[in-house]
Design a protein around this motif. Structure first.
Motif, PDB file in Angstrom:
ATOM      1  N   THR A   6     -13.570  -0.524  19.267  1.00  0.00           N
ATOM      2  CA  THR A   6     -13.564  -1.988  19.390  1.00  0.00           C
ATOM      3  C   THR A   6     -14.788  -2.427  20.195  1.00  0.00           C
ATOM      4  N   GLY A   7     -15.296  -3.609  19.862  1.00  0.00           N
ATOM      5  CA  GLY A   7     -16.509  -4.068  20.545  1.00  0.00           C
ATOM      6  C   GLY A   7     -17.689  -3.174  20.220  1.00  0.00           C
ATOM      7  N   GLY A   8     -17.693  -2.618  19.007  1.00  0.00           N
ATOM      8  CA  GLY A   8     -18.739  -1.658  18.634  1.00  0.00           C
ATOM      9  C   GLY A   8     -19.995  -2.293  18.074  1.00  0.00           C
ATOM     10  N   GLY A  11     -24.073  -3.339  22.685  1.00  0.00           N
ATOM     11  CA  GLY A  11     -23.955  -2.732  24.013  1.00  0.00           C
ATOM     12  C   GLY A  11     -23.371  -1.324  24.022  1.00  0.00           C
ATOM     13  N   ILE A  12     -22.463  -1.108  24.946  1.00  0.00           N
ATOM     14  CA  ILE A  12     -21.863   0.220  25.139  1.00  0.00           C
ATOM     15  C   ILE A  12     -21.152   0.674  23.863  1.00  0.00           C
ATOM     16  N   GLY A  13     -20.400  -0.241  23.258  1.00  0.00           N
ATOM     17  CA  GLY A  13     -19.652   0.118  22.044  1.00  0.00           C
ATOM     18  C   GLY A  13     -20.582   0.585  20.936  1.00  0.00           C
ATOM     19  N   ASP A  31     -14.904  -5.654  15.561  1.00  0.00           N
ATOM     20  CA  ASP A  31     -15.613  -6.574  16.466  1.00  0.00           C
ATOM     21  C   ASP A  31     -15.497  -7.985  15.916  1.00  0.00           C
ATOM     22  N   VAL A  32     -15.632  -8.932  16.830  1.00  0.00           N
ATOM     23  CA  VAL A  32     -15.570 -10.337  16.443  1.00  0.00           C
ATOM     24  C   VAL A  32     -16.915 -10.811  15.909  1.00  0.00           C
ATOM     25  N   ASP A  33     -17.976 -10.024  16.116  1.00  0.00           N
ATOM     26  CA  ASP A  33     -19.325 -10.414  15.702  1.00  0.00           C
ATOM     27  C   ASP A  33     -19.775  -9.589  14.493  1.00  0.00           C
ATOM     28  N   LEU A  44     -13.714  -7.153  10.712  1.00  0.00           N
ATOM     29  CA  LEU A  44     -13.776  -8.334  11.580  1.00  0.00           C
ATOM     30  C   LEU A  44     -12.471  -8.430  12.366  1.00  0.00           C
ATOM     31  N   THR A  45     -12.577  -8.375  13.682  1.00  0.00           N
ATOM     32  CA  THR A  45     -11.387  -8.249  14.529  1.00  0.00           C
ATOM     33  C   THR A  45     -11.561  -9.062  15.795  1.00  0.00           C
ATOM     34  N   ASP A  46     -10.607  -9.908  16.067  1.00  0.00           N
ATOM     35  CA  ASP A  46     -10.551 -10.522  17.398  1.00  0.00           C
ATOM     36  C   ASP A  46      -9.489  -9.744  18.169  1.00  0.00           C
ATOM     37  N   VAL A 116     -10.128   4.267  27.015  1.00  0.00           N
ATOM     38  CA  VAL A 116     -10.194   2.870  27.432  1.00  0.00           C
ATOM     39  C   VAL A 116     -11.438   2.701  28.306  1.00  0.00           C
ATOM     40  N   VAL A 117     -12.326   1.790  27.895  1.00  0.00           N
ATOM     41  CA  VAL A 117     -13.513   1.520  28.711  1.00  0.00           C
ATOM     42  C   VAL A 117     -13.124   0.449  29.737  1.00  0.00           C
ATOM     43  N   ALA A 118     -12.941   0.886  30.966  1.00  0.00           N
ATOM     44  CA  ALA A 118     -12.591  -0.027  32.068  1.00  0.00           C
ATOM     45  C   ALA A 118     -13.880  -0.346  32.816  1.00  0.00           C
ATOM     46  N   TYR A 130     -10.848 -12.050  38.180  1.00  0.00           N
ATOM     47  CA  TYR A 130      -9.865 -11.740  37.121  1.00  0.00           C
ATOM     48  C   TYR A 130     -10.340 -10.605  36.225  1.00  0.00           C
ATOM     49  N   TYR A 131     -11.666 -10.489  36.069  1.00  0.00           N
ATOM     50  CA  TYR A 131     -12.211  -9.335  35.347  1.00  0.00           C
ATOM     51  C   TYR A 131     -11.788  -8.053  36.067  1.00  0.00           C
ATOM     52  N   ALA A 132     -11.998  -8.018  37.379  1.00  0.00           N
ATOM     53  CA  ALA A 132     -11.619  -6.828  38.156  1.00  0.00           C
ATOM     54  C   ALA A 132     -10.105  -6.605  38.105  1.00  0.00           C
TER      55      ALA A 132
HETATM   56  N1  LIG Z   1     -22.336  -3.891  31.119  1.00  0.00           N
HETATM   57  C1  LIG Z   1     -21.771  -3.487  32.239  1.00  0.00           C
HETATM   58  O1  LIG Z   1     -22.375  -3.494  33.327  1.00  0.00           O
HETATM   59  C2  LIG Z   1     -20.358  -2.940  32.219  1.00  0.00           C
HETATM   60  C3  LIG Z   1     -19.901  -2.242  33.353  1.00  0.00           C
HETATM   61  C4  LIG Z   1     -18.618  -1.727  33.361  1.00  0.00           C
HETATM   62  C5  LIG Z   1     -17.792  -1.912  32.266  1.00  0.00           C
HETATM   63  N2  LIG Z   1     -18.239  -2.596  31.179  1.00  0.00           N
HETATM   64  C6  LIG Z   1     -17.299  -2.757  30.066  1.00  0.00           C
HETATM   65  O2  LIG Z   1     -17.841  -2.177  28.906  1.00  0.00           O
HETATM   66  C7  LIG Z   1     -17.305  -2.840  27.756  1.00  0.00           C
HETATM   67  C8  LIG Z   1     -18.447  -3.235  26.847  1.00  0.00           C
HETATM   68  O3  LIG Z   1     -19.284  -4.147  27.540  1.00  0.00           O
HETATM   69  P1  LIG Z   1     -20.846  -4.318  27.208  1.00  0.00           P
HETATM   70  O4  LIG Z   1     -21.556  -4.328  28.501  1.00  0.00           O
HETATM   71  O5  LIG Z   1     -21.269  -3.364  26.144  1.00  0.00           O
HETATM   72  O6  LIG Z   1     -20.831  -5.824  26.672  1.00  0.00           O
HETATM   73  P2  LIG Z   1     -21.513  -6.471  25.379  1.00  0.00           P
HETATM   74  O7  LIG Z   1     -21.338  -7.938  25.561  1.00  0.00           O
HETATM   75  O8  LIG Z   1     -22.879  -5.930  25.157  1.00  0.00           O
HETATM   76  O9  LIG Z   1     -20.581  -5.975  24.182  1.00  0.00           O
HETATM   77  C9  LIG Z   1     -19.236  -6.375  24.104  1.00  0.00           C
HETATM   78  C10 LIG Z   1     -18.793  -6.230  22.650  1.00  0.00           C
HETATM   79  O10 LIG Z   1     -17.420  -6.682  22.586  1.00  0.00           O
HETATM   80  C11 LIG Z   1     -17.322  -7.617  21.506  1.00  0.00           C
HETATM   81  N3  LIG Z   1     -16.248  -8.567  21.769  1.00  0.00           N
HETATM   82  C12 LIG Z   1     -16.180  -9.509  22.743  1.00  0.00           C
HETATM   83  N4  LIG Z   1     -15.054 -10.243  22.613  1.00  0.00           N
HETATM   84  C13 LIG Z   1     -14.390  -9.723  21.537  1.00  0.00           C
HETATM   85  C14 LIG Z   1     -13.178 -10.045  20.895  1.00  0.00           C
HETATM   86  N5  LIG Z   1     -12.398 -11.061  21.319  1.00  0.00           N
HETATM   87  N6  LIG Z   1     -12.794  -9.326  19.825  1.00  0.00           N
HETATM   88  C15 LIG Z   1     -13.583  -8.307  19.370  1.00  0.00           C
HETATM   89  N7  LIG Z   1     -14.747  -7.956  19.926  1.00  0.00           N
HETATM   90  C16 LIG Z   1     -15.152  -8.655  20.998  1.00  0.00           C
HETATM   91  C17 LIG Z   1     -18.686  -8.297  21.446  1.00  0.00           C
HETATM   92  O11 LIG Z   1     -18.923  -8.935  20.192  1.00  0.00           O
HETATM   93  C18 LIG Z   1     -19.609  -7.111  21.700  1.00  0.00           C
HETATM   94  O12 LIG Z   1     -19.905  -6.405  20.509  1.00  0.00           O
HETATM   95  C19 LIG Z   1     -16.493  -4.016  28.287  1.00  0.00           C
HETATM   96  O13 LIG Z   1     -15.128  -3.677  28.304  1.00  0.00           O
HETATM   97  C20 LIG Z   1     -17.024  -4.191  29.684  1.00  0.00           C
HETATM   98  O14 LIG Z   1     -16.060  -4.776  30.538  1.00  0.00           O
HETATM   99  C21 LIG Z   1     -19.509  -3.115  31.120  1.00  0.00           C
END
Ligand SMILES: NC(=O)c1ccc[n+]([C@@H]2O[C@H](COP(=O)([O-])OP(=O)(O)OC[C@H]3O[C@@H](n4cnc5c(N)ncnc54)[C@H](O)[C@@H]3O)[C@@H](O)[C@H]2O)c1
Length: 219
Positions: A6-8, A11-13, A31-33, A44-46, A116-118, A130-132
């Protein structure tokens, strides 16, 4: 292996998706995007909806015949203020999404691995209150599900700061303060390590320039 991330799309995904594809896994990106990076199959997933999580899992099963790995990574920062406004939205995208994703795959993945990516914020707290809070709860979910469902392998990975668009707005402040940002690929390498962890209910961390390590106090 058949994987769901999810969220792939970004970024990290996206880095995790690329790493899994490179080793030969079939990857469903939820992913939603739809304009972001894609795996071998995009759905396509919210993630804030349970039905959407069920659909993403069903897509993997229908297309590839099963599911071995699930990475619940989608998430977003919340408001940097202690005010009730923004609370529900932050919990929905970070916590509800993970609860729904884990529930949707719990009876489908057997002998596989869930990640789970926390966040480090889930271990230490953060001005993004609230994020924390949601990230702490994700860790509680992982530990509790692991205790409740023997044979269901689920672990958490807590990255420190990572250079993605999630931190873009205050990246220069972080760098000026001397803070190191990990690359998304460093986190993806750690994710692969944790997906391969044969134990369950464990909490890992990853920070810039360091490999995945068990969090203090994790069994
Ligand atoms: N970047 C950091 O510093 C950091 C640090 C610790 C943890 N994280 C965690 O890593 C994970 C990924 O974050 P990232 O930094 O890659 O962010 P990012 O914004 O680059 O990517 C997030 C992805 O999640 C998708 N997304 C957001 N809302 C969504 C929804 N409702 N349904 C489906 N997809 C959705 C976005 O489209 C995007 O592809 C998150 O859980 C974030 O909390 C990030």
């Amino acid at each position: 292996m058949i994987a769901l991330v999810t969220g792939g799309a970004h970024g990290i995904g996206a880095a995790i998706v690329q790493r899994l594809i490179a080793r030969g896994d079939e990857v469903v990106v939820a992913d939603v995007d739809p304009d972001g990076e894609r795996g071998s199959h995009f759905v396509l997933t919210d993630v804030r909806s349970f039905e959407a999580n069920e659909n993403a899992v069903a897509t993997a099963v229908d297309r590839f015949g099963g599911l071995d790995l699930a990475v619940f990574n989608a998430g977003a920062a919340g408001p940097r203020a202690f005010s009730v406004s923004g609370y529900r939205d932050t919990m929905r995208v970070n916590l509800d999404a993970t609860v729904y994703g884990v529930a949707a795959c719990a009876d489908v993945i057997s002998g596989g691995s869930v990640l789970v990516v926390a966040s480090i914020a889930g271990l230490t707290g953060s001005p993004d209150v609230y994020y924390a809070t949601a990230k702490h709860a994700q860790i509680g979910l992982v530990r509790s599900v692991a205790q409740t469902r023997p044979g269901f392998r689920i672990n958490a990975l807590c990255p420190g700061l990572v250079d993605t668009r999630a931190v873009a707005a205050y990246r220069s402040e972080l760098v000026a303060a001397g803070l190191a940002l990990a690359s998304p690929d460093e986190v993806a390498v750690a994710a692969e390590t944790v997906l391969g962890d044969q134990r369950t209910g464990r909490v890992w961390t990853v920070e810039a320039g360091r490999p995945a390590a068990l969090a203090q106090g994790s069994p």
